[in-house]
Design a protein around this motif. Structure first.
Motif, mmCIF file in Angstrom:
data_model
loop_
_atom_site.group_PDB
_atom_site.id
_atom_site.type_symbol
_atom_site.label_atom_id
_atom_site.label_comp_id
_atom_site.label_asym_id
_atom_site.label_seq_id
_atom_site.Cartn_x
_atom_site.Cartn_y
_atom_site.Cartn_z
ATOM 1 N N VAL A 146 0.807 -1.230 0.000
ATOM 2 C CA VAL A 146 0.000 0.000 0.000
ATOM 3 C C VAL A 146 0.838 1.276 0.000
ATOM 4 C CG1 VAL A 146 -1.884 -1.191 1.190
ATOM 5 C CG2 VAL A 146 -0.228 0.130 2.537
ATOM 6 N N GLY A 147 2.166 1.140 0.044
ATOM 7 C CA GLY A 147 3.027 2.316 0.064
ATOM 8 C C GLY A 147 3.445 2.688 1.479
ATOM 9 N N GLN A 148 4.553 3.387 1.570
ATOM 10 C CA GLN A 148 5.139 3.734 2.859
ATOM 11 C C GLN A 148 4.219 4.609 3.699
ATOM 12 O OE1 GLN A 148 8.023 2.589 4.002
ATOM 13 N NE2 GLN A 148 8.215 3.838 5.854
ATOM 14 N N LEU A 152 2.525 3.479 7.194
ATOM 15 C CA LEU A 152 2.910 4.163 8.431
ATOM 16 C C LEU A 152 1.685 4.676 9.172
ATOM 17 C CD1 LEU A 152 5.208 5.208 10.230
ATOM 18 C CD2 LEU A 152 5.267 7.279 8.813
ATOM 19 N N GLU A 153 0.745 5.249 8.436
ATOM 20 C CA GLU A 153 -0.492 5.732 9.054
ATOM 21 C C GLU A 153 -1.232 4.597 9.759
ATOM 22 O OE1 GLU A 153 -4.970 7.029 7.659
ATOM 23 O OE2 GLU A 153 -3.315 7.370 6.267
ATOM 24 N N TRP A 154 -1.406 3.502 9.068
ATOM 25 C CA TRP A 154 -2.156 2.386 9.634
ATOM 26 C C TRP A 154 -1.455 1.787 10.846
ATOM 27 C CZ3 TRP A 154 -3.737 -0.676 4.585
ATOM 28 C CH2 TRP A 154 -4.704 0.077 3.895
ATOM 29 N N MET A 155 -0.111 1.708 10.805
ATOM 30 C CA MET A 155 0.610 1.118 11.927
ATOM 31 C C MET A 155 0.656 2.058 13.131
ATOM 32 S SD MET A 155 3.702 -1.171 10.297
ATOM 33 C CE MET A 155 4.214 -0.062 8.965
ATOM 34 N N LEU A 156 0.768 3.362 12.892
ATOM 35 C CA LEU A 156 0.823 4.302 14.011
ATOM 36 C C LEU A 156 -0.535 4.492 14.671
ATOM 37 C CD1 LEU A 156 3.250 7.110 12.757
ATOM 38 C CD2 LEU A 156 3.745 5.212 14.305
ATOM 39 N N THR A 157 -1.601 4.560 13.874
ATOM 40 C CA THR A 157 -2.931 4.760 14.463
ATOM 41 C C THR A 157 -3.514 3.473 15.016
ATOM 42 O OG1 THR A 157 -4.149 4.367 12.389
ATOM 43 C CG2 THR A 157 -3.396 6.628 12.827
ATOM 44 N N GLY A 158 -3.182 2.341 14.408
ATOM 45 C CA GLY A 158 -3.766 1.070 14.825
ATOM 46 C C GLY A 158 -5.250 0.976 14.570
ATOM 47 N N GLU A 159 -5.782 1.884 13.752
ATOM 48 C CA GLU A 159 -7.225 1.936 13.534
ATOM 49 C C GLU A 159 -7.724 0.766 12.693
ATOM 50 O OE1 GLU A 159 -7.731 6.816 13.706
ATOM 51 O OE2 GLU A 159 -7.603 5.787 11.775
ATOM 52 N N ARG A 160 -9.002 0.471 12.869
ATOM 53 C CA ARG A 160 -9.656 -0.601 12.110
ATOM 54 C C ARG A 160 -10.389 0.016 10.922
ATOM 55 N NH1 ARG A 160 -12.737 -5.643 14.843
ATOM 56 N NH2 ARG A 160 -10.804 -5.473 16.017
#
Length: 253
Positions: A146-148, A152-160
């Motif tokens: 999905v690109g850097q 990074l957004e998904w890993m830092l926020t942990g959102e579903r």
């Protein structure tokens, strides 16, 4: 090729590898090893040209079961050694991701070449919400898909997120109708299986060159960070909050 947790059936030149730990299909070392065993045996099966990875129950894979004692989950080092085997096999894999793919379950879905989901499918790299570091090679595989920036957004926020967001970002290659995820994944794999088998494995090896090595390096670092963070109060709070279905109260300790 069949165990209590993993079965293999054929639909023409497509092998259907199914996980049987319903409803959540939590993984451990033994389950990942069984999937890797199936893949490796299918590498030697001349009639197999593509694989569909799917699961029985409510969810594709909810990751590791942190409600269980760490001793019951087995050695993380051995888990990752088995996970790397998934990246070293040669047949194309399509994951049928229904329900949810959470944490390491998302990592398992990312081990496949393609992912089919529905709009109702949920996914999360929720490690940060547990006070934890991502694992299962996600730090290497998710940016590749999905690109850097999005990774990074998904890993830092942990959102579903839901299936449509995953499809827009490129995590999912096809959005199927509700209840049609597995048949759609089989049809996807059948399109692949219509091609010459030697060409398939050759092209895939070229396109995935270096991926297994990148995952091996990533899991080594991930394990180091996970081990460090598991000793923190924030990790204990994150796991407790998840079990109690409440917002965590992190303190940075």
């Amino acid at each position: 090729m069949t165990t209590a947790d993993v079965t293999v059936e054929f639909d023409g030149h497509v092998a259907i590898v199914e996980i049987h730990r319903p409803p959540n299909n939590y993984f451990d070392t033994a389950l990942i090893a069984s999937i890797a065993d199936a893949y490796e045996r299918l590498d030697d099966e001349v009639d197999c040209r593509a694989i569909v990875l799917c699961a029985e129950g409510k969810h594709f894979c909810a990751g590791a079961d942190f409600s269980q004692p760490a001793t019951n989950r087995g050695s993380p080092k051995e888990l990752y050694a088995q996970a790397i085997r998934l990246f070293r096999t040669s047949k194309p894999v399509v994951a049928a991701v229904h329900g949810a793919a959470i944490g390491g379950g998302l990592g398992l879905a990312l081990s496949a070449d393609f992912r089919v989901a529905a709009r109702s499918t949920k996914f999360a790299a929720n490690f940060s919400r547990l006070g934890f570091h991502p694992g299962f090679g996600i730090t290497a595989t998710l940016p590749r898909v999905v690109g850097q920036q999005k990774a990074l957004e998904w890993m830092l926020t942990g959102e579903r997120f839901g299936g449509e967001i995953g499809y827009t970002a490129g995590l999912f290659d096809e959005l199927a109708a509700e209840g049609d995820v597995r048949p759609a994944a089989i049809r996807f794999a059948q399109r692949i299986a219509a091609s010459a088998p030697l060409a398939l494995t050759s092209i895939r090896a070229t396109m995935r060159a270096g991926l297994a090595e990148a995952v091996a390096a990533a899991t080594a670092h991930e394990l180091q960070e996970q081990t460090r963070l598991q000793a923190t109060a924030d990790f204990r709070e994150g796991v407790a909050a998840a079990a109690q279905r409440r917002a965590p109260m992190f303190t940075g300790r």
